[in-house]
Enzyme design. Sequence first.
Site, PDB file in Angstrom:
ATOM      1  N   HIS A  60      38.243  42.188  48.957  1.00 21.81           N
ATOM      2  CA  HIS A  60      37.955  41.001  48.155  1.00 21.81           C
ATOM      3  C   HIS A  60      37.625  41.378  46.717  1.00 21.81           C
ATOM      4  O   HIS A  60      37.971  40.643  45.774  1.00 21.81           O
ATOM      5  CB  HIS A  60      36.783  40.233  48.772  1.00 21.81           C
ATOM      6  CG  HIS A  60      36.444  38.983  48.036  1.00 21.81           C
ATOM      7  ND1 HIS A  60      37.292  37.899  47.972  1.00 21.81           N
ATOM      8  CD2 HIS A  60      35.342  38.639  47.300  1.00 21.81           C
ATOM      9  CE1 HIS A  60      36.737  36.935  47.249  1.00 21.81           C
ATOM     10  NE2 HIS A  60      35.556  37.362  46.826  1.00 21.81           N
ATOM     11  N   SER A  87      37.290  34.152  43.693  1.00 18.54           N
ATOM     12  CA  SER A  87      36.370  33.869  44.785  1.00 18.54           C
ATOM     13  C   SER A  87      35.890  32.412  44.700  1.00 18.54           C
ATOM     14  O   SER A  87      36.704  31.501  44.715  1.00 18.54           O
ATOM     15  CB  SER A  87      35.223  34.884  44.755  1.00 18.54           C
ATOM     16  OG  SER A  87      34.476  34.861  45.933  1.00 18.54           O
ATOM     17  N   ASP A 133      41.817  41.414  51.682  1.00 16.06           N
ATOM     18  CA  ASP A 133      40.607  40.587  51.661  1.00 16.06           C
ATOM     19  C   ASP A 133      40.236  40.223  53.099  1.00 16.06           C
ATOM     20  O   ASP A 133      41.059  39.717  53.851  1.00 16.06           O
ATOM     21  CB  ASP A 133      40.874  39.322  50.842  1.00 16.06           C
ATOM     22  CG  ASP A 133      39.606  38.619  50.399  1.00 16.06           C
ATOM     23  OD1 ASP A 133      38.636  38.565  51.187  1.00 16.06           O
ATOM     24  OD2 ASP A 133      39.594  38.092  49.274  1.00 16.06           O
TER      25      ASP A 133
END
Length: 336
Positions: free
Chosen positions: A310, A128, A281
């Site tokens: 995600h 991320s 995601d």
Amino acid sequence: MQAKAELFQLGDVTLQSGEVLQNAQLAYVTCGRLSPRGDNAVLFPTYYTGTHRENLAMVGPGRALDPELYFIVIVNLFGNGESSSPSNHATQGRAKFPQVSLLDNVNAHWRLLEQLGISRLALALGWSMGAQQAYHHAALFPERVERLLAVCGSARTSPHNWVFLEGVKAALLADPDFAGGNYKTPPLRGLGAFGRVYAGWAFSQAFFRNKLYERLGHASPEALLAAWEREHRDYDANDLLCVLGSWQRANIADNPRYQGDLQAALRAIQARAIIMPSSTDLYFPAEDSRLEALQLGRGELRLLESDFGHVAGGPERVAEDTAFVETAIRELLALK
């Protein structure tokens, strides 16, 4: 593994915005020892709402990030409550805290890394926002980064990703108790709303359709939302917004070296790279990663097939997905 972070004192730091962060400090942990040749350093930056504690879950003997083999440095983002942040700054606290960027973070990282005796990274990796920082290192310091693993992250925050973040931000700012960041008590309604909105983006449609929330200990979608609401009420609102701003502005080309030319920044990366999006995601979609990977001279797109959205790439979130990530780490570190 070591849980208490050390503090690296940076002094006053002039930021990309032109503002000055006074008495800046980076919170970090290290695991292992730097080899005599200095060729085993691994940088593993933190992600949004994460600290070194969560990243440490992937470090240990026999793991891909084995401290008996590698010198692993985990650095906390500015604004995350561990490094200099609105919630802990003595003179620039709360709404006075200046705007920080990922460029500011990575420049500070290198001051720390050099103090630790590191001149090259065997690997920069992250999930991320951690992936975004790793990407920044590979682009801004191409001669210093040998390998790159970007899990569920991007070289530049996309317009759609920016819009998603505007939505969760609006949920927080709608609470009148926020008071422009000068709240006397935490804006709990806004924080809770932030968490509930965020949960709908963190996981995929298939995650809910197939009741995968049960694997995470939630009996229903509402139970998951309630858990995210409770968790986010424990965060500091100004900290959340500070790091969210860094995320929204993330762009490896937004600097004097590349002057906004993303293609040039991607092509400058010399590292052997694996770009690993999750197949489901919702805000770092695989198609964005594919377009970025095409510009890398030594890059591979490796899709993480998962219905966990995600969250799939997060440290120790989903066992089989973590195993997939660790396979990529081992493969990269084995390359000469």
